[in-house]
Scaffold this active site. Structure first.
Site, mmCIF file in Angstrom:
data_model
loop_
_atom_site.group_PDB
_atom_site.id
_atom_site.type_symbol
_atom_site.label_atom_id
_atom_site.label_comp_id
_atom_site.label_asym_id
_atom_site.label_seq_id
_atom_site.Cartn_x
_atom_site.Cartn_y
_atom_site.Cartn_z
ATOM 1 N N HIS B 109 0.800 -0.891 0.052
ATOM 2 C CA HIS B 109 -0.106 0.076 -0.333
ATOM 3 C C HIS B 109 1.143 1.249 0.024
ATOM 4 O O HIS B 109 1.890 1.559 0.692
ATOM 5 C CB HIS B 109 -1.013 -0.007 1.511
ATOM 6 C CG HIS B 109 -2.032 -1.580 1.547
ATOM 7 N ND1 HIS B 109 -0.793 -2.512 1.832
ATOM 8 C CD2 HIS B 109 -3.214 -1.429 1.468
ATOM 9 C CE1 HIS B 109 -2.603 -3.128 2.382
ATOM 10 N NE2 HIS B 109 -2.843 -2.445 1.552
ATOM 11 N N ARG B 373 -7.096 -12.300 9.581
ATOM 12 C CA ARG B 373 -6.290 -11.027 9.786
ATOM 13 C C ARG B 373 -6.010 -11.259 10.929
ATOM 14 O O ARG B 373 -6.792 -11.704 11.731
ATOM 15 C CB ARG B 373 -6.472 -9.853 9.646
ATOM 16 C CG ARG B 373 -7.302 -9.517 7.913
ATOM 17 C CD ARG B 373 -7.979 -8.272 7.664
ATOM 18 N NE ARG B 373 -8.102 -7.780 6.585
ATOM 19 C CZ ARG B 373 -8.840 -8.464 5.743
ATOM 20 N NH1 ARG B 373 -10.109 -9.293 6.481
ATOM 21 N NH2 ARG B 373 -9.281 -7.831 4.267
ATOM 22 N N CYS B 456 1.798 -26.087 -16.113
ATOM 23 C CA CYS B 456 1.169 -24.893 -15.874
ATOM 24 C C CYS B 456 1.926 -24.264 -15.973
ATOM 25 O O CYS B 456 1.984 -22.973 -16.229
ATOM 26 C CB CYS B 456 0.143 -24.585 -14.385
ATOM 27 S SG CYS B 456 -1.631 -26.361 -15.098
#
Lengths: 426, 531
Positions: B109, B373, B456
């Site tokens: 962030h 969290r 993959c």
């Protein structure tokens, strides 16, 4: 980096790739067959049950026997086989300015080293993979013991290990049905097979031979909604679903088990094809193909489950041969006739191939229907007019419907009209 | 329930009612003047019978014990090794990053929304600024692409203006308000009905488990030690009770001079066991959804929305490994071990993503999962030295923006330890981690011959073998997955699962039935077949 040249490179050594390589060799093409596993055969090697080869060999064989028959022939042929080798990248036209565009395939493998294969044509035969749990929308925790049916089959039949003691199976596709019987025979208690649709997803004979014969309950219009358990699966919640396939509140039941087996669909494995810029069909999940099994990028062909998921291996082998014939014709430099589009009409979910080149003597069409219809009539319309008709006592979604479509019916048809394939009920 | 306020902490005791009521009470108590945080009394921990652990032999000793191998603990262990002190990290799971860290969306962030003056706001902006150097030293991916807060119309103006003001107070670099067209020049995938945005160019993302692993590997390369499957059960104290003398674990007693509590969801348990409980962790669950790699070219940045449109959680973003990830949602959970994906959370994440991006649908979902969290009731980080125990440092309540803040958290925690213990600098500390680039990033024209195990994600046998024999040896299927990506792709291990198990069994010289997915009790294979 080592360089290898070939007329035709076949990617994948399962039934489609093996039959393509054999036919290509038979037509005189220098062929290389690339397989990521240690042995040829693909997923057939873990199919120890019988029911293979009825159309082609007119007898009951196990998947591994069917594969072995082809593998033996491939090793006797002029094809050069690269096992334990993975294709990392396909590059159309990478290598060349010759009349035929030369395709590049970068491969890797401990045994074969890093290599660049240059080939005039490439046949894609990578098969398909199973849908994982999340695509079935199941919520809950993520304990050990949630596996796809194919993975369970591999653990039991190839590795020799049991992944649980009491199982619930979600999805009544063929692999799910086969594994219900296989697990029962190995002493795993199969609590039931749950199918979100109102009818079974697999072949009728498998429902009879794998469930009914062993008293394994099949619950239609019901699904697994949630997985429970922190370390190992402790149980699942199952619920009935409404016509829109949404769980009906109040019908939830907890079923104790330590293994959830998923047979919720197969997806053609086309990552290499997509990277090579090949146009895909959103319905089949495979490349858009013509009746040479050629894709939108010239020189690239597809065969077997990479082009659409088939129900019978015999058809897979047939498409391998068709692709090899197409590839040889392409290498011969023969100009390809124009094509007409083949559309899926009433009650047909897809038709393979989706394009037909004009002026061909005969061509196989493979299709899946949307619902079960008795006394059905398969009809092909050219520019709106019926040109082919065949009666079927019953057609069902799990069973592919085929038509050998002769002629010239397409020859006079402007592509705007194209061909339409539809199923009529009585 | 009854509440008693002592030294700025509201202690909640008595019979607890409904969990949501407890969470609401904790939050409202923290809003009272003079209350810094709230804690639920834990007589169960205060009275835990430790006689069995006290009777165990001393098995180890060190200067500083760090409890918890999440991104915080791993970063702290590395930071402490910049000083001349012995460091031992204890992790109860079979691998580092096995808890909250692995289920984080990896957002770094910018710090525009953390409340000005909070610890979160300061450490977020500081941590973000440290990521560039950390990524280049440790060799993990950090994509600094910037992020948007999307607004639909006039009703969002005040919110965006508020964020802008807060961002400036927090010293977030480069923040500005852009109109829709300018925003879509930067992010063409943004939905057409978005009228204007707050653009924060310093935001970016990492793979959080990759960062934690890299931090711990580098800590170990610099002499730190790690004990896995080692759960802390309690502490032994000095005679006067003013300091911790030993950490009592499932392995035995560990003598140490200082303890750092970075136990994530269980940091409150550790604090109460250390006779210093003054906060509680109330787990807030979040669902994350991952899409097939072939979708991602759609999105370049990160899209969030004003809280008015959705009151919780994150939006769509691209992970540095090139997969698109949506989420997380947010819901309060009474059980720290409840990691189940709930239908509502899943629907929320998908609906939010569909609204923000043009041309997206849920058809390409390859997996979803949930994490919890480690939130405290004051919803800020709790990073401080204990007031009651003189050799204990708490690093707790690390929730969003915890990954972004973690480099700054590690520095702050190390500084707090140094306040109590004056270890000198370690001149031999080498911040650079030795590592190899993954096979899939090599040019196909130049790769040698290797056996590909995971199709993959193009992971080879050599890479898996190296992970098993690595600095922090991978001992489980999930540990192999986090180091190599084998099984993280679109088939979710359907193809490579059996191969990975076979390689693990071979390399660890154990039977395939002994191989686990993520530690004891998660064995995949039960027994041999009859044949």
């Amino acid at each position: 980096m080592r360089e290898i040249t070939a007329d035709i490179a076949v990617v994948g050594g399962g039934p489609a790739g093996m039959s393509a390589a054999l036919r290509a060799c038979g037509l005189g093409a220098k062929t290389v067959l690339i397989e990521r596993d240690a042995a040829l055969g693909g997923i057939l090697n873990q199919c120890v049950h019988d029911g293979f080869g009825l159309l082609r060999f007119k007898k009951q064989m196990s998947g591994s026997q069917y594969a072995q028959q082809f593998a033996d022939a491939v090793y006797e042929s002029s094809a050069s086989v690269m096992t334990e080798t993975t294709v990392l990248k396909l590059i159309p036209g990478e290598c060349g300015s010759k009349a035929q565009s030369r395709q590049g395939l970068y491969t890797t493998g401990e045994k074969t080293g890093g290599a660049l294969i240059r080939a005039g044509a490439v046949i894609l035969a990578m098969g398909c993979r199973e849908r994982p749990r999340q695509q079935a929308g199941i919520v809950g925790s993520r304990p050990a013991g949630v596996l796809t049916a194919g993975a369970v089959q591999k653990y039991i039949n190839v590795e020799g290990y049991l992944p649980g003691r009491k199982a619930v199976i979600l999805g009544s596709g063929d692999i799910g049905l086969i594994m219900a019987r296989r697990m029962t025979l190995e002493g795993i208690d199969v609590a039931g097979v749950y199918e979100i649709m109102p009818s079974p997803g697999g072949l009728r004979r498998n429902v009879a031979q794998c469930l009914d014969d062993y008293d394994i309950p099949l619950r239609l219009s019901s699904t697994v909604t949630e997985v429970h358990g922190k370390k190992r699966v402790e149980g699942v919640t199952v619920a009935d679903v409404d016509a829109a396939r949404h769980p009906i509140p109040g019908t939830e039941v907890f079923v104790p088990c330590d293994l959830l087996v998923l047979s919720v669909g197969l997806i053609p494995e086309n990552e290499l094809s997509r990277d090579a810029g090949i146009e895909m069909d959103p319905v089949t999940g495979g490349p858009v193909l013509d009746n040479f099994m050629m894709a939108s990028v010239p020189g690239f062909f597809a065969a077997g489950n990479v082009s659409a998921v088939f129900d019978l291996v015999d058809y897979v082998s047939d498409t391998g041969e068709a692709a090899a014939e197409g590839a040889c014709r392409f290498l011969g430099g023969e100009a390809l006739p124009e094509y007409v589009t083949v559309r899926a009409g009433d009650d047909v979910s897809f038709v393979l191939p989706g394009k037909i080149r004009r002026d061909l003597p005969s061509s196989a069409l493979y299709m899946r229907v949307k619902r079960t219809i008795e006394n059905a009539v398969l009809e092909i319309l050219a520019d709106g007019k019926p040109v082919y008709e065949k009666k079927h006592p019953i057609v069902t979604p799990p069973e592919m419907v085929t038509a050998r479509f002769h002629e010239s019916a397409g020859s006079g048809v402007p592509d705007a009209g194209g061909l339409t394939v539809r199923i009529l009920g009585d | 329930m009854n509440v008693e306020i002592r030294d700025g902490i509201a202690y909640i005791g008595g019979g607890l009612s409904d969990w949501n009521a407890v969470v609401n009470l904790g939050h409202s108590l923290c809003a009272e003047p003079g209350v810094n945080n709230a804690a639920i009394e834990r007589p169960d921990l205060a009275e835990r019978d430790l006689s069995a652990y006290l009777a165990m032999d001393d098995i180890d000793e060190t200067d500083v014990v760090v409890i918890g191998g999440g991104i915080s603990g791993c970063g702290i262990a590395r930071e402490l090794r910049k000083r001349e002190c012995g460091v031992l990290l204890l992790e109860k799971n079979s691998d580092v990053a096995e808890g909250t860290t692995k289920s984080n969306n990896g957002m770094i962030h910018s710090g525009y929304d953390s409340k000005h003056g909070s610890l979160k706001a300061r450490l977020n902006v500081e941590g973000n600024a440290l990521y560039d150097e950390l990524a280049s030293d440790l060799g993990f991916r950090f994509n600094q692409t910037g992020s948007f807060v999307c607004a639909y119309g006039a009703e969002d103006e005040a919110t965006i203006a508020g964020f802008l003001e807060n961002a400036k107070k927090n010293s977030v670099p480069g923040v500005e308000v852009l109109d829709g067209n300018r925003s879509r020049e930067i992010e063409p995938a943004m939905a057409k009905d978005i009228a204007f945005t707050l653009w924060t160019p310093s935001a970016g993302y990492v793979e959080p488990y990759e960062v934690a692993l890299a931090l711990m590997e580098n800590a170990i390369q610099n002499g730190a030690r790690l004990r896995l499957n080692c759960e802390v059960k309690g502490f032994a104290f000095s005679e006067g009770g003013e300091s911790i003398s030993k950490v009592l674990t499932t392995h035995g007693a560990i003598c140490c001079k200082h303890v750092v509590n970075a136990a994530g969801l269980y940091a409150d348990d550790m604090a109460f066991l250390a006779r210093d409980g003054f906060f509680s962790i109330h787990p807030r669950g979040g669902v994350l959804v991952i899409f097939d790699k072939r979708k991602p070219s759609l999105l370049k940045t990160y899209l969030g929305v004003t809280p008015k449109n959705f009151t919780k959680g994150g939006g769509p973003m691209m992970t540095p490994q090139g997969t698109m990830l949506w989420g997380p949602s947010a819901d309060e959970r009474a059980d720290k071990e409840n990691l189940s994906v709930d239908e509502e959370g899943l629907r929320f994440v998908i609906e939010k993503g569909v609204r923000l991006l043009d041309g997206m649908d849920s058809g390409d979902v390859i997996t979803y999962f949930a994490g919890n969290r480690a939130s405290t009731f004051n919803e800020d980080f709790v990073i401080c030295n204990s007031k009651r125990i003189d050799n204990l440092t708490h690093v707790a309540g690390i929730q969003s923006p915890g990954v972004a803040s973690s480099p700054a958290i590690a520095r702050m925690a190390s500084a707090l330890v140094m306040e109590r213990k004056g270890y000198g600098p370690n001149e031999r500390f080498n911040p650079v981690r030795r590592h190899k680039p993954p096979f899939r990033e090599l040019d196909a024209r130049e790769t040698g011959g290797e056996n590909v195990i995971c199709r993959c994600e193009t992971v080879t046998e050599r890479e898996i073998v190296e992970a098993i024999g690595g600095v922090i040896p991978a001992r489980t299927v999930d540990a192999v997955k986090r180091r190599t990506r084998a099984g993280m792709g679109r088939c979710q291990g359907g193809f490579c699962g059996s191969r990975v198990i076979r390689i693990l069994a071979r390399e660890l010289k154990i039977d395939p039935t002994e191989v686990t997915v993520k530690g004891p009790g998660t064995n995949l294979l039960i027994s041999r077949t009859r044949g």
